[in-house]
Write an enzyme that holds these catalytic residues in place. Structure first.
Site, PDB file in Angstrom:
ATOM      1  N   GLU A   1      53.704  26.932  23.429  1.00 17.14           N
ATOM      2  CA  GLU A   1      52.885  27.916  24.112  1.00 17.14           C
ATOM      3  C   GLU A   1      51.491  27.367  24.374  1.00 17.14           C
ATOM      4  O   GLU A   1      51.015  26.487  23.633  1.00 17.14           O
ATOM      5  CB  GLU A   1      52.811  29.195  23.258  1.00 17.14           C
ATOM      6  CG  GLU A   1      54.180  29.833  23.044  1.00 17.14           C
ATOM      7  CD  GLU A   1      54.129  31.054  22.149  1.00 17.14           C
ATOM      8  OE1 GLU A   1      53.069  31.308  21.531  1.00 17.14           O
ATOM      9  OE2 GLU A   1      55.148  31.770  22.050  1.00 17.14           O
TER      10      GLU A   1
ATOM     11  N   HIS B   1      53.358  36.252  24.276  1.00 16.09           N
ATOM     12  CA  HIS B   1      53.398  36.399  22.805  1.00 16.09           C
ATOM     13  C   HIS B   1      52.505  37.552  22.355  1.00 16.09           C
ATOM     14  O   HIS B   1      51.618  37.385  21.509  1.00 16.09           O
ATOM     15  CB  HIS B   1      52.965  35.091  22.119  1.00 16.09           C
ATOM     16  CG  HIS B   1      53.472  34.961  20.719  1.00 16.09           C
ATOM     17  ND1 HIS B   1      53.728  33.751  20.133  1.00 16.09           N
ATOM     18  CD2 HIS B   1      53.776  35.896  19.772  1.00 16.09           C
ATOM     19  CE1 HIS B   1      54.158  33.931  18.895  1.00 16.09           C
ATOM     20  NE2 HIS B   1      54.197  35.226  18.651  1.00 16.09           N
TER      21      HIS B   1
ATOM     22  N   GLY C   1      53.841  40.590  21.207  1.00 15.34           N
ATOM     23  CA  GLY C   1      54.649  41.567  20.489  1.00 15.34           C
ATOM     24  C   GLY C   1      53.876  42.356  19.455  1.00 15.34           C
ATOM     25  O   GLY C   1      54.046  43.569  19.317  1.00 15.34           O
TER      26      GLY C   1
END
Length: 506
Positions: free
Chosen positions: A352, A383, A385
């Site tokens: 990432e 990312h 969440g």
């Protein structure tokens, strides 16, 4: 080795400690301690964190003020004699904490209220930056982008602990940390609700093709269609990994009229009417939506690859809010291009970007980004969440709580790489000459014998010890010792052959 030198005033949380220069027996993490089965089983009984909770029998406490003159305030009722006593070190040196990656401001405030010197930075640091500056700090707080390698730990001469303000700890070399006597703490469950709610939103968006319709509208295209758009009511959700997130998702999905199947490597009691299946393939074949909630482990790498994707129902949807290595994303792209899957939602990726910004999620990162972005009915998120205000606040409280507890009282409950040891706090009712020794040592024969020989002529009032692999941790309270005896005990324990790190709190 002692802590940093005092700057004129006696700061209340300056810690004295001896650290071995070159440990000769590298500790290892117990096999299976971080297994998928272990995590799933442990997660079912985990209790929520509360701000600064002490060990059994210890009240909750907070401290206000700055520098060495800080007033204690107690946040629950209790007799003054039962309240924790503010421990001071044998030698003076300010506790310095480095916080990176824009961790919760609430955590920053909690740590500063303890009188610690906190350096706060919004971005991650590179390995070179860490190696250059880590030697100044007693604790470091990070999220997922800062990598703490063995090289960094070799430079971390004063480091006592690492606080990971996130779920995972794969960004930390846990074995190197244990070898250096550094405890690592995280917050494995505080963002469970945030992730579960995101999955619910993603399922609705996928079943209604909302991402595609939104992109079309932004491009000026009006495309009112109902073909291929469905309600989630009456559909089957398959959950892979029935831990805190998976079980919360199960309850939310059932409340919306969905049926729930789940697969886990250990038998787990279902919530509601959810049903566990024995084989992953059975879940894939029966589910309209498949949501992944497993840790990053060797056995979960490419858990969903081409064979598993082929086993899914035609038109089904895959959602991965777990770890980037769990899904073979090129194979997923093939399944989407071929029309076998109806869509996907991906929040995590093998590699990432190190920072936010344009032109960062590109093929140079993993090699599949442009193909994945071109697929229809695919939700790609960076990312996020657990990225809600509520989750970050809870994570900040939990990890800051662990940092405070370990620095102030030596308790290592919740450490992921380290023996979990705790003692009842020293209270106002205890005599003024009680002192606590926190001794990290190699788990070798004779190590405790050497310490007990040093303590043999003194009054040991409390003692607790445990080991994990090749590293062990001892907490011991000794009463009736004057300043000269404290110094002698402290120096002698720090010179034992098995010593990794010894601290003294009094």
């Amino acid at each position: 080795m002692n802590g940093s030198t005092a700057n004129g005033s006696a700061a209340a949380h300056q810690q004295a400690f001896h650290r071995a220069v070159a440990p000769s027996s590298p500790p290892v993490v117990v096999a299976g301690a971080g297994s998928f089965a272990g995590m799933m089983a442990a997660s079912q009984g985990a209790a929520p964190a509360v701000p600064f909770s002490g060990s059994a029998g210890s009240p909750t406490a907070s401290y206000a003020g700055a520098g060495s003159q800080r007033a204690r305030s107690i946040s629950i009722p209790g007799k003054p004699s039962s309240m924790p006593r503010l421990l001071t070190p044998f030698d003076q040196g300010d506790i310095r904490i480095l916080l990176l990656e824009n961790v919760s401001q609430g955590a920053v405030d909690m740590l500063r209220q303890q009188g610690y010197q906190v350096d706060f930075h919004a971005k991650a640091w590179s390995e070179d930056e860490l190696c250059d500056k880590i030697g100044q700090y007693h604790a470091i707080g990070i999220r997922s982008k800062t990598k703490l390698t063995a090289k960094v730990f070799r430079r971390a001469e004063k480091l006592l602990l690492v606080g990971c303000f996130c779920i995972g700890t794969n960004q930390v070399d846990l074995t190197a940390a244990a070898k250096a006597g550094v405890a690592v703490f995280n917050s494995p469950f505080a963002n469970s609700r945030s992730v579960a709610e995101l999955v619910i939103g993603e399922m609705i968006c996928l079943s209604r093709q909302l991402a595609d319709r939104t992109n079309e509208m932004r491009a000026g295209e009006w495309n009112k269609v109902s073909k291929g758009c469905y309600e989630v009511r009456g559909k089957v959700l398959g959950i892979v990994g029935y831990g805190h997130i998976g079980s919360q998702l199960s309850v939310l999905a059932e409340s919306m009229g969905m049926s729930v199947l789940y697969y886990d490597v250990v038998p787990l009691m279902p919530l509601g009417t959810a049903r566990q299946v024995e084989k992953l393939e059975d879940l894939l074949a029966a589910s309209d939506f498949v949501s992944l909630h497993v840790p990053e482990l060797p056995e979960t790498k490419n858990l969903i690859a081409a064979p598993q994707l082929a086993a899914m129902r035609k038109g089904a949807y895959l959602l991965n809010n777990a770890r980037g290595t769990v899904v073979d994303l090129p194979a997923l792209t093939d399944a989407l291009d071929a029309g076998h899957l109806g869509g996907a939602a991906i929040d995590v990726f093998p590699r990432e970007p190190a920072a936010n910004g344009k032109d960062t999620f590109v093929d140079a990162l993993n090699g599949f980004e442009s193909r994945l972005r071109a697929c229809k009915n695919v939700i790609l998120t960076p990312h996020i969440g657990g990225s809600t205000e509520e989750a970050q606040t809870m994570i900040g409280i939990e990890v800051a709580n662990a940092i405070i507890r370990y620095i102030n009282f030596g308790g290592s409950t919740g450490a992921v790489n380290f023996p979990e040891v705790d003692l009842r706090v020293i209270t106002q009712a205890d005599s003024d000459d009680v002192v606590r020794f926190c001794h990290v040592h190699h788990n070798v024969p004779g190590s405790l014998k050497a310490v007990n020989e040093i303590l043999g002529n003194h009054n040991v009032v409390k003692q607790n010890s445990d080991s994990r692999g090749d590293v062990a941790y001892l907490l011991v309270d000794v009463a009736g010792v004057d300043e000269e005896a404290k110094r002698e005990i402290y120096e002698r324990i720090g010179q034992t052959k098995a010593n990794v790190l010894t601290r003294m709190l009094s």
